[in-house]
Design a protein around this motif. Structure first.
Motif, PDB file in Angstrom:
ATOM      1  N   GLU A  18      -3.021  23.125 -19.770  1.00  0.00           N
ATOM      2  CA  GLU A  18      -2.448  22.123 -20.675  1.00  0.00           C
ATOM      3  C   GLU A  18      -3.463  21.046 -21.042  1.00  0.00           C
ATOM      4  O   GLU A  18      -3.340  20.407 -22.088  1.00  0.00           O
ATOM      5  N   SER A  19      -4.478  20.842 -20.202  1.00  0.00           N
ATOM      6  CA  SER A  19      -5.466  19.793 -20.461  1.00  0.00           C
ATOM      7  C   SER A  19      -6.602  20.240 -21.390  1.00  0.00           C
ATOM      8  O   SER A  19      -7.412  19.413 -21.796  1.00  0.00           O
ATOM      9  N   ILE A  20      -6.665  21.521 -21.722  1.00  0.00           N
ATOM     10  CA  ILE A  20      -7.739  22.011 -22.605  1.00  0.00           C
ATOM     11  C   ILE A  20      -7.455  21.504 -24.018  1.00  0.00           C
ATOM     12  O   ILE A  20      -6.394  21.761 -24.565  1.00  0.00           O
ATOM     13  N   PRO A  21      -8.399  20.794 -24.622  1.00  0.00           N
ATOM     14  CA  PRO A  21      -8.148  20.234 -25.959  1.00  0.00           C
ATOM     15  C   PRO A  21      -8.147  21.298 -27.065  1.00  0.00           C
ATOM     16  O   PRO A  21      -8.694  22.390 -26.889  1.00  0.00           O
ATOM     17  N   ASP A  22      -7.540  20.943 -28.194  1.00  0.00           N
ATOM     18  CA  ASP A  22      -7.559  21.812 -29.374  1.00  0.00           C
ATOM     19  C   ASP A  22      -8.990  22.211 -29.694  1.00  0.00           C
ATOM     20  O   ASP A  22      -9.898  21.372 -29.611  1.00  0.00           O
ATOM     21  N   GLY A  23      -9.180  23.471 -30.076  1.00  0.00           N
ATOM     22  CA  GLY A  23     -10.498  23.937 -30.496  1.00  0.00           C
ATOM     23  C   GLY A  23     -11.439  24.270 -29.354  1.00  0.00           C
ATOM     24  O   GLY A  23     -12.572  24.658 -29.590  1.00  0.00           O
ATOM     25  N   ALA A  24     -10.978  24.121 -28.116  1.00  0.00           N
ATOM     26  CA  ALA A  24     -11.804  24.410 -26.950  1.00  0.00           C
ATOM     27  C   ALA A  24     -11.133  25.502 -26.112  1.00  0.00           C
ATOM     28  O   ALA A  24      -9.946  25.767 -26.266  1.00  0.00           O
ATOM     29  N   GLU A  81      -6.870  25.596 -35.075  1.00  0.00           N
ATOM     30  CA  GLU A  81      -7.503  24.542 -34.291  1.00  0.00           C
ATOM     31  C   GLU A  81      -8.988  24.390 -34.580  1.00  0.00           C
ATOM     32  O   GLU A  81      -9.632  23.488 -34.058  1.00  0.00           O
ATOM     33  N   GLY A  82      -9.552  25.278 -35.387  1.00  0.00           N
ATOM     34  CA  GLY A  82     -10.972  25.203 -35.700  1.00  0.00           C
ATOM     35  C   GLY A  82     -11.874  25.626 -34.548  1.00  0.00           C
ATOM     36  O   GLY A  82     -13.008  25.156 -34.425  1.00  0.00           O
ATOM     37  N   THR A  83     -11.392  26.511 -33.706  1.00  0.00           N
ATOM     38  CA  THR A  83     -12.182  27.002 -32.573  1.00  0.00           C
ATOM     39  C   THR A  83     -13.367  27.815 -33.081  1.00  0.00           C
ATOM     40  O   THR A  83     -13.185  28.716 -33.903  1.00  0.00           O
ATOM     41  N   VAL A  91     -14.238  42.569 -35.268  1.00  0.00           N
ATOM     42  CA  VAL A  91     -13.951  42.104 -33.913  1.00  0.00           C
ATOM     43  C   VAL A  91     -14.512  40.693 -33.737  1.00  0.00           C
ATOM     44  O   VAL A  91     -15.622  40.400 -34.152  1.00  0.00           O
ATOM     45  N   PHE A  92     -13.727  39.838 -33.108  1.00  0.00           N
ATOM     46  CA  PHE A  92     -14.176  38.460 -32.894  1.00  0.00           C
ATOM     47  C   PHE A  92     -14.102  38.116 -31.420  1.00  0.00           C
ATOM     48  O   PHE A  92     -13.442  38.765 -30.632  1.00  0.00           O
ATOM     49  N   ARG A  93     -14.800  37.051 -31.103  1.00  0.00           N
ATOM     50  CA  ARG A  93     -14.691  36.421 -29.786  1.00  0.00           C
ATOM     51  C   ARG A  93     -14.972  34.946 -29.989  1.00  0.00           C
ATOM     52  O   ARG A  93     -15.556  34.539 -30.996  1.00  0.00           O
ATOM     53  N   VAL A  94     -14.563  34.161 -29.035  1.00  0.00           N
ATOM     54  CA  VAL A  94     -14.824  32.726 -29.093  1.00  0.00           C
ATOM     55  C   VAL A  94     -16.290  32.491 -28.758  1.00  0.00           C
ATOM     56  O   VAL A  94     -16.860  33.144 -27.887  1.00  0.00           O
ATOM     57  N   ASP A  95     -16.914  31.597 -29.491  1.00  0.00           N
ATOM     58  CA  ASP A  95     -18.302  31.196 -29.223  1.00  0.00           C
ATOM     59  C   ASP A  95     -18.266  30.245 -28.027  1.00  0.00           C
ATOM     60  O   ASP A  95     -18.040  29.043 -28.165  1.00  0.00           O
ATOM     61  N   LEU A  96     -18.458  30.803 -26.828  1.00  0.00           N
ATOM     62  CA  LEU A  96     -18.344  30.007 -25.603  1.00  0.00           C
ATOM     63  C   LEU A  96     -19.371  28.874 -25.541  1.00  0.00           C
ATOM     64  O   LEU A  96     -19.068  27.800 -25.001  1.00  0.00           O
ATOM     65  N   ALA A  97     -20.551  29.100 -26.086  1.00  0.00           N
ATOM     66  CA  ALA A  97     -21.567  28.039 -26.058  1.00  0.00           C
ATOM     67  C   ALA A  97     -21.085  26.793 -26.804  1.00  0.00           C
ATOM     68  O   ALA A  97     -21.418  25.674 -26.439  1.00  0.00           O
ATOM     69  N   ALA A  98     -20.303  26.989 -27.852  1.00  0.00           N
ATOM     70  CA  ALA A  98     -19.836  25.869 -28.664  1.00  0.00           C
ATOM     71  C   ALA A  98     -18.441  25.377 -28.270  1.00  0.00           C
ATOM     72  O   ALA A  98     -18.116  24.207 -28.477  1.00  0.00           O
ATOM     73  N   ALA A  99     -17.602  26.245 -27.689  1.00  0.00           N
ATOM     74  CA  ALA A  99     -16.194  25.904 -27.474  1.00  0.00           C
ATOM     75  C   ALA A  99     -15.780  25.688 -26.019  1.00  0.00           C
ATOM     76  O   ALA A  99     -14.667  25.258 -25.762  1.00  0.00           O
ATOM     77  N   ARG A 100     -16.665  25.983 -25.082  1.00  0.00           N
ATOM     78  CA  ARG A 100     -16.277  25.919 -23.665  1.00  0.00           C
ATOM     79  C   ARG A 100     -15.978  24.482 -23.242  1.00  0.00           C
ATOM     80  O   ARG A 100     -16.771  23.574 -23.450  1.00  0.00           O
ATOM     81  N   HIS A 101     -14.819  24.304 -22.628  1.00  0.00           N
ATOM     82  CA  HIS A 101     -14.379  22.991 -22.137  1.00  0.00           C
ATOM     83  C   HIS A 101     -14.649  22.906 -20.639  1.00  0.00           C
ATOM     84  O   HIS A 101     -14.360  23.833 -19.891  1.00  0.00           O
ATOM     85  N   THR A 102     -15.199  21.781 -20.208  1.00  0.00           N
ATOM     86  CA  THR A 102     -15.406  21.519 -18.789  1.00  0.00           C
ATOM     87  C   THR A 102     -14.630  20.262 -18.440  1.00  0.00           C
ATOM     88  O   THR A 102     -14.967  19.176 -18.920  1.00  0.00           O
ATOM     89  N   PRO A 103     -13.577  20.415 -17.643  1.00  0.00           N
ATOM     90  CA  PRO A 103     -12.759  19.231 -17.305  1.00  0.00           C
ATOM     91  C   PRO A 103     -13.493  18.250 -16.402  1.00  0.00           C
ATOM     92  O   PRO A 103     -14.470  18.554 -15.788  1.00  0.00           O
TER      93      PRO A 103
END
Length: 103
Positions: A18-24, A81-83, A91-103
């Motif tokens: 729940e704490s992960i922000p939009d787009g991340a 969300e503009g992820t 085929v797609f995947r999330v760009d982890l380098a740009a979208a990864r969230h670290t709490p």
């Protein structure tokens, strides 16, 4: 059959998600690590059974791919969300380098 994750583990996983922000996003392993655990598979179990009411699409596999069989619905959320995404043909995947969230 072995017992599933404890109630405490379930609530803590859902709290992190729940704490992960939009787009991340976070990977299953990232969520486990945020809890001081290495139980990425248990995080997957929690998401499969209890994750419908949290932003489940923000938890992805280590490759950046969304949960199996949920790609189309996840893509709708990612676009809204503009992820950041990476494409290879259809085929797609999330760009982890740009979208990864670290709490």
């Amino acid at each position: 059959m072995p017992p599933g994750p404890s109630e405490d583990f379930v609530s803590r996983v859902l709290e992190v998600v729940e704490s992960i922000p939009d787009g991340a996003v976070m990977t299953y392993g990232d969520v486990a690590s945020a809890l001081g655990s290495r139980a990425a598979r248990a995080v997957g179990q929690v998401m499969a059974y209890y994750g419908a009411d949290v932003p489940w699409w923000r938890v992805v596999r280590a490759s950046g791919h969304p949960a199996a069989d949920h790609e189309a619905r996840a893509l709708e959320h990612f676009r809204a969300e503009g992820t950041p995404l990476r494409w290879s043909g259809d085929v797609f995947r999330v760009d982890l380098a740009a979208a990864r969230h670290t709490p």
